[in-house]
Design an enzyme around this catalytic site. Structure first.
Site, mmCIF file in Angstrom:
data_model
loop_
_atom_site.group_PDB
_atom_site.id
_atom_site.type_symbol
_atom_site.label_atom_id
_atom_site.label_comp_id
_atom_site.label_asym_id
_atom_site.label_seq_id
_atom_site.Cartn_x
_atom_site.Cartn_y
_atom_site.Cartn_z
ATOM 1 N N GLN A 1 -55.118 0.487 48.750
ATOM 2 C CA GLN A 1 -54.766 -0.216 47.524
ATOM 3 C C GLN A 1 -55.490 -1.556 47.407
ATOM 4 O OE1 GLN A 1 -53.025 0.930 44.982
ATOM 5 N NE2 GLN A 1 -53.291 -0.981 43.825
ATOM 6 N N GLU A 2 -55.613 -2.250 48.534
ATOM 7 C CA GLU A 2 -56.187 -3.597 48.503
ATOM 8 C C GLU A 2 -57.705 -3.593 48.373
ATOM 9 O OE1 GLU A 2 -54.845 -6.502 48.382
ATOM 10 O OE2 GLU A 2 -52.738 -6.166 48.851
ATOM 11 N N SER A 3 -58.383 -2.753 49.142
ATOM 12 C CA SER A 3 -59.849 -2.843 49.208
ATOM 13 C C SER A 3 -60.569 -1.503 49.100
ATOM 14 C CB SER A 3 -60.252 -3.507 50.533
ATOM 15 O OG SER A 3 -59.900 -2.656 51.629
#
Length: 307
Positions: free
Chosen positions: A191-193
């Protein structure tokens, strides 16, 4: 003859200096020995191996039979093994630089407190373990089960072509350290990267787990180092779970900050609302992947045990 007499005299002086000063110097003798081995193996121009020559030689080496009993459906994946070893060699060099800086700081500032020794010990351990992985690990293709297996580190199947699962070893290490589910860490990374270690957001969040510089400093990690980034992110997740006791609220705190959760403002932030809806879906996805890997690994072990 004069040269050897002078060498003997210098050695004696060094020994006496070590013997009469702080005990930490005695403890540094094994460290210095390891450092000399690493220097002559990888850095000294006249003695070091050529990088590709060493990688090529190690990548064609069959795993020992006691570690990985031969099986008709298995063969070494030479290219993936080479890529893995290149990655580990880069990681080893970065950690060696960190270790060198620690040693320099220790001597320049004449530190002898426990915290400095613990940092030095941990960094030395990281260098040695990374070198061991570079040297020993081989990636094997099991054609019968259509999977990749890392031999030399638990022989757990992985998918090195997946942007997130290629960090499986590091994810599992952080999960074990902070008592988290690997699926949670993997979901946050996606989700983040999207699994991109060089990711940098418009607000300055860094790496796989998009750590803000202040968060990385709080966790005591270098966010530009992939392993430390995962470790710091996992640690921060653990702290949010301990504070709020609920995965969804902990995810909200990870995304928006614990202050926004405490004052209830996070429910008005569209990005955070979307975040706490998407990550649990990814958690279930990775839980299934880990479960399937576990079952395949067990099946492979059962097959080999009958041979």
């Amino acid at each position: 003859m004069t040269f050897f007499n002078n060498l003997k005299l210098c050695t004696r002086k060094i020994y006496l200096q070590i013997n009469t000063h702080n005990k930490i110097y005695k403890k540094l003798i094994p460290l210095l020995s390891v450092s000399m081995i690493l220097y002559f193996s990888f850095y000294c121009p006249s003695t070091k191996f050529t990088q590709e020559g060493l990688i090529n030689s190690l990548s064609h080496r069959n795993p020992p039979n006691w570690l990985m009993p031969s099986h008709p459906g298995e063969s070494i994946d030479i290219e993936l093994t080479k890529n893995y070893k290149r990655l580990k060699l880069m990681e080893f060099r970065k950690k060696t630089v960190v270790l060198q800086l620690d040693i320099k700081e220790l001597f320049e500032k004449n530190k002898s407190d426990n915290s400095s020794r613990y940092i030095l010990r941990d960094d030395l351990s990281a260098v040695v373990s990374t070198l061991a992985e570079f040297w020993a690990i081989t990636i094997v293709t099991d054609q019968d089960h259509n999977e990749k297996i890392i031999v030399g580190k638990g022989s757990q199947p992985i998918n090195l072509n997946d942007r997130v699962l290629r960090w499986q070893t590091e994810i599992e290490a952080a999960a074990d350290k902070y008592h988290l589910e690997p699926a949670l860490i993997a979901a946050v990374i996606e989700q983040e990267s999207g699994g991109e270690p060089e990711s940098l957001s418009s607000v300055g969040a860094i790496g796989l787990m998009q750590l803000m510089p202040s968060t990385a400093e709080l966790m005591g990690v270098n966010p530009y180092d992939t392993i430390q980034n995962i470790d710091g992110g996992a640690h921060y997740l653990q702290l949010q779970l301990e504070s709020f006791g609920d995965v969804q609220i902990a995810l909200a705190a990870y995304n928006a900050g614990p202050g926004e959760v405490e004052n209830g403002h996070w429910i008005k932030i569209p990005e955070t609302i979307a975040y706490v809806e998407k990550v649990p879906v990814l958690i279930r996805k990775y839980e299934q992947i880990w479960q399937e890997h576990s079952e395949k690994s067990q099946e492979s072990q059962d097959v080999r045990s009958t041979l």
